[in-house]
Design a protein around this motif. Structure first.
Motif, short mmCIF file in Angstrom:
data_model
loop_
_atom_site.label_atom_id
_atom_site.label_comp_id
_atom_site.label_asym_id
_atom_site.label_seq_id
_atom_site.Cartn_x
_atom_site.Cartn_y
_atom_site.Cartn_z
N GLY A 23 0.78 -1.23 0.00
CA GLY A 23 0.00 0.00 0.00
C GLY A 23 0.82 1.28 0.00
N ARG A 24 2.13 1.18 -0.06
CA ARG A 24 2.99 2.36 -0.10
C ARG A 24 3.66 2.48 -1.47
N ARG A 25 3.95 3.70 -1.86
CA ARG A 25 4.65 3.93 -3.12
C ARG A 25 6.16 3.87 -2.88
N VAL A 26 6.78 2.84 -3.41
CA VAL A 26 8.24 2.75 -3.36
C VAL A 26 8.78 3.57 -4.52
N LEU A 27 9.65 4.50 -4.22
CA LEU A 27 10.17 5.41 -5.23
C LEU A 27 11.00 4.67 -6.26
N GLY A 28 11.11 5.26 -7.43
CA GLY A 28 12.05 4.74 -8.40
C GLY A 28 13.47 4.91 -7.90
N SER A 29 14.41 4.14 -8.45
CA SER A 29 15.78 4.18 -7.94
C SER A 29 16.81 4.16 -9.06
N ARG A 30 16.47 4.78 -10.18
CA ARG A 30 17.44 4.85 -11.28
C ARG A 30 18.47 5.95 -11.00
N TRP A 31 19.68 5.72 -11.45
CA TRP A 31 20.72 6.74 -11.26
C TRP A 31 21.92 6.38 -12.13
N GLY A 32 22.84 7.32 -12.31
CA GLY A 32 24.12 7.06 -12.94
C GLY A 32 24.04 6.63 -14.39
N ILE A 33 22.99 7.06 -15.11
CA ILE A 33 22.78 6.68 -16.52
C ILE A 33 22.70 5.16 -16.63
N ASP A 34 21.65 4.62 -16.04
CA ASP A 34 21.45 3.18 -16.02
C ASP A 34 21.09 2.66 -17.41
N ASN A 35 21.22 1.36 -17.57
CA ASN A 35 20.80 0.68 -18.79
C ASN A 35 19.39 0.12 -18.56
N PRO A 36 18.38 0.55 -19.32
CA PRO A 36 17.01 0.09 -19.08
C PRO A 36 16.80 -1.40 -19.30
N ASP A 37 17.74 -2.07 -19.96
CA ASP A 37 17.62 -3.51 -20.17
C ASP A 37 18.12 -4.32 -18.98
N THR A 38 18.73 -3.68 -18.01
CA THR A 38 19.49 -4.39 -16.99
C THR A 38 18.79 -4.39 -15.64
N VAL A 39 18.77 -5.57 -15.02
CA VAL A 39 18.43 -5.71 -13.61
C VAL A 39 19.75 -5.65 -12.84
N TYR A 40 19.96 -4.56 -12.11
CA TYR A 40 21.20 -4.36 -11.36
C TYR A 40 21.01 -4.82 -9.91
N ARG A 41 21.92 -5.66 -9.44
CA ARG A 41 21.86 -6.10 -8.04
C ARG A 41 23.25 -6.03 -7.41
N THR A 42 23.29 -5.81 -6.12
CA THR A 42 24.56 -5.71 -5.40
C THR A 42 24.60 -6.67 -4.23
N ILE A 43 25.82 -7.08 -3.88
CA ILE A 43 26.08 -7.90 -2.70
C ILE A 43 27.36 -7.35 -2.07
N PRO A 44 27.33 -6.90 -0.80
CA PRO A 44 28.56 -6.45 -0.16
C PRO A 44 29.50 -7.61 0.14
N ILE A 45 30.78 -7.38 -0.02
CA ILE A 45 31.79 -8.44 0.10
C ILE A 45 32.99 -7.92 0.91
N SER A 46 33.57 -8.77 1.72
CA SER A 46 34.86 -8.49 2.35
C SER A 46 35.86 -9.53 1.85
N GLY A 47 37.05 -9.09 1.50
CA GLY A 47 38.09 -10.00 1.05
C GLY A 47 38.55 -10.95 2.12
N ALA A 48 38.22 -10.67 3.37
CA ALA A 48 38.63 -11.54 4.47
C ALA A 48 37.59 -12.63 4.75
N GLU A 49 36.48 -12.62 4.06
CA GLU A 49 35.39 -13.56 4.32
C GLU A 49 35.23 -14.53 3.16
N ARG A 50 34.41 -15.58 3.41
CA ARG A 50 34.08 -16.57 2.40
C ARG A 50 32.57 -16.55 2.19
N TYR A 51 32.16 -16.68 0.93
CA TYR A 51 30.74 -16.58 0.59
C TYR A 51 30.36 -17.66 -0.41
N GLU A 52 29.08 -17.96 -0.43
CA GLU A 52 28.49 -18.76 -1.49
C GLU A 52 27.27 -18.01 -2.04
#
Length: 430
Positions: free
Chosen positions: A105-134
């Motif tokens: 029931g709430r309006r989540v704002l758009g989040s485009r920035w930095g001259i995005d590519n409209p074809d792309t789903v952009y996702r991020t994951i924070p990483i530390s070089g001292a850790e191990r991930y899967e």
């Protein structure tokens, strides 16, 4: 070789949602938290200060000034969304570039920035070089032409890249990506981190919006419980305020670089591996500036690229209307000329050509053509992109062989476009 996660491993922040790869419960929870963060006094103060500074520096035309408020809303919200997922001890998979949509029931704002590519789903994951991930995931039935897992340092420089199109995938479509500082040692989808490793920037590029599927993704940090507590609300607000200023500064520099070049000049191809540019892509950037009754015509030979796109954006770094208008066109959405080249007509008035890129009423804007997925030898020698201003009254004479469309065909093109976009935004727009 790493062992399987044991009982004392950090709990994954939600497995990949089988119902939808992007609109997950975790994504919605994250977006609502970012909305709430905007009300924090520190964030509100930064919002006002960044707006004043950016407007003072930009020297925007009246037409671009009219677009500032809506664009600024998106850029600042993207900073909130991104900064909320920056703890490498508690990583999540977060989509950071979406159109405005409803959640609970709430309006989540758009989040485009930095001259995005409209074809792309952009996702991020924070990483530390001292850790191990899967990173666990599953590809969809419509496998993407272009998909990269880029491990960045804190300055958007590439530490390592995994090509998602060519990675090892099990027969059931599932895959496992291992991330740590050790050599691969036989692990098929291994990304080797370093002390400089900061985050993954994942690009799921949808060439055919009606067919291509983003990957389902989840992440787990292996090892003991985090040794430090999560940020307090005040600490998070400070981090978000800093990212708001960074986003505005980053985008302002991009636009300034574009506007130092002459208008209506579009012939510079370059490759980059820094400041967020994708390795092995060719970029062609420029800007158009039109008078009444004019259009900007772009002629493209793709050099054998399986993928390319021609999007428009304003000086604030947000792309134009890509949902209800043809504010971008990619190779799958375009009709080639008889000789295999492509011609695009850019401007506010529908010229009746198949490849019209609608500038949404603007007589000026930024183009950032991207080409990727060339053959083993790279682009063929005929790779080119050039632009020229043409009077609409002379369009038929200048472009006699360019494919045309009727009004009904234009409506069908837009209906197909909206339906395709809804596959990554099932919540709908608002």
């Amino acid at each position: 070789m790493p062992t399987s996660p044991s009982s004392n491993s950090a709990v994954a922040h939600g497995s990949a949602d089988l119902a939808h790869p992007v609109a997950t419960a975790e994504q919605h929870e994250h977006e609502l938290a970012a909305l709430n963060l905007l009300a924090h006094p520190t964030v509100k103060a930064a919002h006002a200060a960044v707006a004043e500074t950016w407007l003072g520096r930009a020297k925007a035309s009246p037409a671009m000034r009219e677009r500032f408020d809506a664009a600024f809303e998106e850029v600042m919200f993207s900073a909130a969304v991104w900064s909320l997922n920056s703890d490498p001890l508690r990583p999540k998979v977060t989509c950071i570039t979406r159109l405005a949509h409803p959640v609970e029931g709430r309006r989540v704002l758009g989040s485009r920035w930095g001259i995005d590519n409209p074809d792309t789903v952009y996702r991020t994951i924070p990483i530390s070089g001292a850790e191990r991930y899967e990173i666990r995931g599953r590809v969809g039935a419509g496998r993407m032409t272009e998909n990269y897992f880029t491990l960045w340092d804190a300055h958007m420089g590439t530490v390592d890249v995994l090509d998602g199109r060519r990675m090892h995938v099990e027969d059931d479509g599932s895959f496992l990506i291992t991330v740590d500082a050790d050599p691969a040692q036989g692990r098929p989808n291994h990304v080797r981190s370093t002390p400089e490793a900061h985050e993954f920037y994942i690009r799921d590029v949808l060439l055919d919006w009606s067919v291509d599927d983003p990957n389902h993704l989840s992440v787990e940090r292996l090892g003991p419980e985090p040794s430090t507590p999560p940020r307090t609300l005040d600490e998070q607000a400070e981090a978000t305020a800093a990212m708001m200023a960074h986003f505005a500064d980053f985008t302002g520099k991009l636009s300034h670089g574009m506007y130092k070049t002459p208008p209506n000049h579009f012939a510079l191809a370059f490759q980059a591996d820094h400041t967020g540019a994708m390795r092995n892509q060719v970029y062609v950037a420029g800007r158009f500036l039109l008078e009444d009754g004019q259009a900007f015509v772009v002629d493209v030979r793709d050099g054998g690229a399986e993928y390319f796109t021609v999007p428009l954006s304003n000086i604030w770094g947000t792309t134009l209307d890509v949902y209800d208008r043809t504010g971008s066109l990619n190779k799958a959405q375009s009709v080639p000329n008889p000789d295999g080249s492509y011609t695009y007509v850019i401007g506010p008035d529908d010229p009746g050509v198949a490849n019209w890129i609608d500038s949404d009423g603007l007589s000026e804007g930024i183009l950032t053509l991207r080409m990727a997925e060339f053959g083993e030898g790279g682009p063929t020698p005929d790779l080119s992109a050039s632009g020229r201003v043409v009077d609409l009254a002379r369009l038929d004479a200048e472009l006699p062989d360019v494919p045309r469309v009727t009004a009904g065909e234009r409506d069908a093109q837009l209906d197909l476009r909206r339906a395709g976009y809804q596959r990554r935004l099932p919540e709908g727009t608002c």
